[in-house]
Design an enzyme around this catalytic site. Sequence first.
Site, PDB file in Angstrom:
ATOM      1  CB  THR A 212      -9.920   8.911 -11.074  1.00  0.00           C
ATOM      2  OG1 THR A 212      -8.778   8.489 -10.341  1.00  0.00           O
ATOM      3  CG2 THR A 212     -11.155   8.896 -10.176  1.00  0.00           C
TER       4      THR A 212
ATOM      5  CD  GLU B  94      -2.925   1.289   0.278  1.00  0.00           C
ATOM      6  OE1 GLU B  94      -3.017   0.398  -0.581  1.00  0.00           O
ATOM      7  OE2 GLU B  94      -3.657   2.296   0.292  1.00  0.00           O
TER       8      GLU B  94
HETATM    9  C1  DMJ Z   1     -10.039   4.000  -7.310  1.00  0.00           C
HETATM   10  O1  DMJ Z   1     -11.305   4.025  -6.743  1.00  0.00           O
HETATM   11  C2  DMJ Z   1      -9.767   5.293  -8.006  1.00  0.00           C
HETATM   12  O2  DMJ Z   1      -8.713   5.097  -8.858  1.00  0.00           O
HETATM   13  C3  DMJ Z   1      -9.455   6.420  -7.079  1.00  0.00           C
HETATM   14  O3  DMJ Z   1      -9.019   7.582  -7.745  1.00  0.00           O
HETATM   15  C4  DMJ Z   1      -8.429   6.056  -6.045  1.00  0.00           C
HETATM   16  N1  DMJ Z   1      -8.058   4.711  -6.104  1.00  0.00           N
HETATM   17  C5  DMJ Z   1      -9.022   3.680  -6.247  1.00  0.00           C
HETATM   18  C6  DMJ Z   1      -8.356   2.365  -6.550  1.00  0.00           C
HETATM   19  O4  DMJ Z   1      -7.158   2.188  -5.929  1.00  0.00           O
END
Ligand code: DMJ
Length: 648
Positions: free
Chosen positions: A623, A512
């Site tokens: 994202t 992590e």
């Molecule tokens: C996802 O939900 C998205 O990428 C978010 O921006 C942060 N990270 C998680 C996955 O690790």
Amino acid sequence: SYKKKKVHLFVSPGLPGVSASGMGLRLSQKFMFLLFLSGLVTLCFGALFFLPDSVRLKRIFLSKTETQPVTVGSGSENDAREHLKKPRDQEHPRGMTSAKGETSTKLKTLTRKPSVSHEATEERLAGGKAQEDFTLPRSKAESASERATASDRGATSDTFSYAKFKGCLLKPPLGRDNGKPSDPRTDERREKVKEMMKFAWDNYKRYAWGKNELRPVTRNGHIGNMFGKGASIIDSLDTLYIMGLMEEYNDAKEWVQNSLDLNSNGEASLFEVNIRYVGGLLSAYYLTGEEVFKSKVLELGEKLLPAFNTPTGIPRGVINLGSGTSWSWGWASAGSSILAEFGTLHLEFVHLTELSRNSIYTEKVMNIRKVLNKIEKPHGLYPNFLSPVSGNWVQHHVSIGGLGDSFYEYLIKSYLMSDKTDDDAKKMYYGALEAIEANLVQKSPGGLTYMAEWRGGILDHKMGHLACFSGGMIGIGADDGAPEKRQHYLDLAAEITHTCHESYTPTKLGPEAFRFDGGGEATATRLNDRYYILRPEVIESYMYMWRLTHDPKYREWGWEAVEALEQHCRVESGFSGIRDVYTMTVSHDNMQQSFFLSETLKYLYLLFSDDDLLPLEDWVFNTEAHPLPVVRKSCLQDKATQDKTVSK
Ligand code: DMJ
């Protein structure tokens, strides 16, 4: 008594012909009764405010604006509702769910439709010239084109036209042959990833259908309280579709049609709802053209607006989708909002405006940008906590990982998604990147480039797994940087991706967070940083770097990850995160995250596909890896609409 007399004298002229005791009640009793009655009426009226929005009585007695608390400021709810008022004829665009939850005939027809195949969906959607050129035989394309034109009949220049949108794409979304690679070994790898997706999906469907996520060890579902239900379904729609898993896609679509409840009253993270639900539904709509996704996403988008009801218009982190009330996370210092949350709305909100033809969504995110532009930034950096009340930074903690990450990602992606017209986003992105390079980017004694975290000027030599997305981000932004910086950015992107790959050991999965102090090099030195929860960021960077450089090492690294996922995370009923990436005898965390289906497996599939599957010229990934199309204003809108938009 004097008091009685006085009252008697005062009341009797008002009741001619009837004495005070004429109705069998004494005056004081009447007075008490009236007092009680008026109290009851006030109480009942007041109680209306606490009823859920769906209750008919409330809709009869209170107008929409009255149901929400009124506050002043740029992001007020009244402001939002005002903008949502449309001319009568535009109130319920074709196929949309109305405010009362009634669906139009078009949507009803859609829900009755039998399941469709991938090919059939493609055919149904073929609208513009572009689609004809893509894959369809001429006769099929012609009839499909007719149908698409019919479905767009009545579209004014102010209504989103799916056929027009399709015609604007430079290439077919799924490539000439669904991105099938010519090299048999790569194709075999791609098929393996597809099998993993089917396995993950089948187990979710069997044991956790309708819940947010699957618990693959105990074989049950997990709801959590951060976002509604069915997160894995919404997050999977586009992945299933691009992989050609059409039976599974159809099941997912049916769930959205019949069971996606947007009126749940629990608390939800604005950010999570936006990236997973809004992003997932938008992608599903743009890829398939199914009206149900559009109507659901517009219904959901409207429910998010009250979160912006703050003095600055910076939204709070948590919202109750039923009542529209919002508040800040209890853990966020001094009621602040989080940079990575309020800074990760732009792409989806621009598309909400595109589809609804309502500028309110774009105005909300442009206001966020305005606040950020106005405020002074320490060393040009953007701290992670901002007060939605004062508009000032609350703490000077800067990170490219958690709490900050996708804010930077959305700056460059906003620019790319605007067909490279959003110069403000461009300026902010390269300005931020310059500050990051000057203050955060470090080289380890062993020569690894990494992004440290910054706490009021003091560096914490730690990099989170989340920060590993930045290899891909810097890569996709390299070409639009200053000419003398382009190669430098591409090199920086490659170096960061390399560092993240180095952290993937010995299980070939990464922790992590990893550190570069205490003699360590990209290693988790703390016990509670050693877990891996099926996160995508490292693989995401491999995918972008592959597309940008075609260096075969990225595909090899991706394959290493596939093998590791199979060896350590695959259990009998799905995929699970692991608690310690440094132990070969792994312990499972019993959670198949929804982002594993939407991101990790999608990026792996794209890594082993040809570049023409969701080409980067046409698509920007949000994202949560949901592809959103580049908005080509010049192509999407006719002249009159363009002029109107400009003059607004
Ligand atoms: C996802 O939900 C998205 O990428 C978010 O921006 C942060 N990270 C998680 C996955 O690790």
